[in-house]
Design an enzyme around this catalytic site. Sequence first.
Site, PDB file in Angstrom:
ATOM      1  N   ARG A 102     -25.896  -1.719   5.758  1.00 20.95           N
ATOM      2  CA  ARG A 102     -25.669  -3.136   5.524  1.00 20.95           C
ATOM      3  C   ARG A 102     -26.143  -3.989   6.706  1.00 20.95           C
ATOM      4  NH1 ARG A 102     -19.655  -3.494   2.990  1.00 20.95           N
ATOM      5  NH2 ARG A 102     -20.703  -4.770   1.439  1.00 20.95           N
TER       6      ARG A 102
ATOM      7  N   GLU B 211     -20.040  -5.245   8.994  1.00 13.84           N
ATOM      8  CA  GLU B 211     -20.996  -4.440   9.742  1.00 13.84           C
ATOM      9  C   GLU B 211     -22.147  -5.264  10.314  1.00 13.84           C
ATOM     10  OE1 GLU B 211     -18.813  -1.848   6.872  1.00 13.84           O
ATOM     11  OE2 GLU B 211     -19.920  -3.738   6.688  1.00 13.84           O
TER      12      GLU B 211
ATOM     13  N   LYS C  34       0.848  -1.184   0.000  1.00  9.47           N
ATOM     14  CA  LYS C  34       0.000   0.000   0.000  1.00  9.47           C
ATOM     15  C   LYS C  34       0.891   1.245   0.000  1.00  9.47           C
ATOM     16  CE  LYS C  34      -4.592   0.587   2.029  1.00  9.47           C
ATOM     17  NZ  LYS C  34      -5.425   0.308   3.200  1.00  9.47           N
TER      18      LYS C  34
END
Length: 641
Positions: free
Chosen positions: A403, A375, A287
């Site tokens: 969600r 979630e 990253k």
Amino acid sequence: MTDSTIPGLLARIQRPTDVAGLSADDLRTLAADLRTAIIDTVSKNGGHLAPSLGVVELTLAMLSTFDPGKDKVVWDVGHQAYAWKLLTGRAADFHTLRRRHGISGFPKPCESEYDHFGVGHSSTSISAALGMALARDLAGDDHHVVAVIGDGSLTAGLAFEGLNQAGDMGGRLIVILNDNEMSISRNVGALSLFLSRNLSKGWARRVKRDVETALKSIPGIGDEMVAYAKRSEHSLKSFFTPGMLFEAFQFNYIGPVDGHDVKALVRNLELAKTNDRPVLLHVLTRKGKGYTPAEANPAFFHGVGRFEPETGRARKPGDTPVLPTYTDVFGETLCRLADADDRIVAITAAMPEGTGTNCFRERHPDRFVDVGICEQHAVTFAAGLAIQGYRPFVAIYSTFLQRSYDQIVHDVCIQKLPVVLCLDRAGLVGEDGPTHHGAFDLSFLRHIPHMSIIAPRDEADLQAAMYTALHLDAPLAIRYPRGVGFGIPLAESPSPLPVGVGEVLKEGEGVAVIAVGSRVHPSLEAAERLAEETGRHATVFDARWVKPLPEAQLLDIVARHDALLFVEENALAGGFSSAVLELLADRNALSGKHIRRIGLPDEFVEQGTQKELRVSLGLCMDGVGKALKELFAAVGNATAS
């Protein structure tokens, strides 16, 4: 950037197919140009820097292997797709990234024919790509379908549901796992790459089929020998590679592969294309690759505001005093509450920094849980804690809480469990656009029995709302916006707020402003300015509670005023003003009243700064002031007639 500022070789890429003809040296040069362009634009506009820098070589390899005009590529979440945008016809407009009326920070089919599926929330890519693959097969087409998913997104249940279905269906599908966090030692990695490569080649698959046929022809014991051979192959391969899980899903596993080696990526992508069953290519990336500050602090540069590209430091906002954000106030208040109450557990879904719970992680590590991008699990997990006497605070962005709707209904509210849902980024969030605006939480929460909802008007009110949560033995949602507060001093010893009670902030006559949440202060400012300019005084009422509504106060205000202006930063459909109007209709209290509502329209609000969007929708001091003038005029005309 404009055409004249597109760096080097990137300016020569007219079509995405141009990438396939580049030499190895040109690809390295183009990778550097892409990183320069991404860093330059994100430093000015903000955005998801580290994820996009990490997949530059992977993007080049995919465009060297696939035809984006024919083959379909689905990026998961999509915040790593900046290089893809630059190489698929949007380099000249890339300087408008995330700006109002500019190009989106996420793949968007209406923006480009090369954005094959719209994304913005995580873990959707495999399911979407599988649907596209079946559509291809039903239509008799022969193109490739590719899903690119990160290791973080792979933690969500939806991703595993997609893997499970893909393995069961058995059709052609390529899933690229972009793994930028797992650390695999060189020796194990080299051996696993060797085994995966050799057990995945076309000749190896043909040999496996031939051996299987021969073994099955042996009378009596053929099927048992085939089963034994498969168990032996899988146990050997799984022992040495991280592919055991994917092989169990009936995927052919290839990898791990160096995600910054274009030649190796192309070779393995070509191999993946020869598979007639689902294949997973495991790619290791870094990253922030190529930009030292982002490599050193990938979490900070995952989603970053404006910064100095030379140093990586955030740009200073001039002489404007830096106020604490709502997120800061939430995090510090939660820590203070937990210092005194060991029942409190903080839960977040892969966003400790974004939700302000990182300080809680440091001060109370045994009561902090990051569940990953899950979630739904976060809410039911919190319900399990609550039923055992704990007080979980679940910190999730409003848009992502969507969600978890089923879990909120069935696991929290039916059982009336004291789970505190902390909805950060409620309302307009700005440049991330329609997938990230917290536009619907009031609408999808307020109709659920046992659920209470409070929308604090400022940072001090947020602090008090959190103290209130500990005194409720039932579910509570606290919604608060992105950004800094209004500079209201915080209380040293906050007191709980009375449930279902609002506050009159300004007394007037004729017209009443009934506002909630972060739009209360702009409404009050608009009313005060109108009084100074015209001498007309509007009442300003902060309802504070969306559920239970402050019914007695609302009915009294309505009875004393001829016109009502509702202001909220939620979808008008089913939101706060809908709740009040339902109350007034049930009580026959609407007769003869002039009604005006300001909120989010019945459409997806596009990207732009919070200020730009609020001005365009009238959700600012000027917008409220204009509406007040019109209502006073309407009341005056009605009186005169």
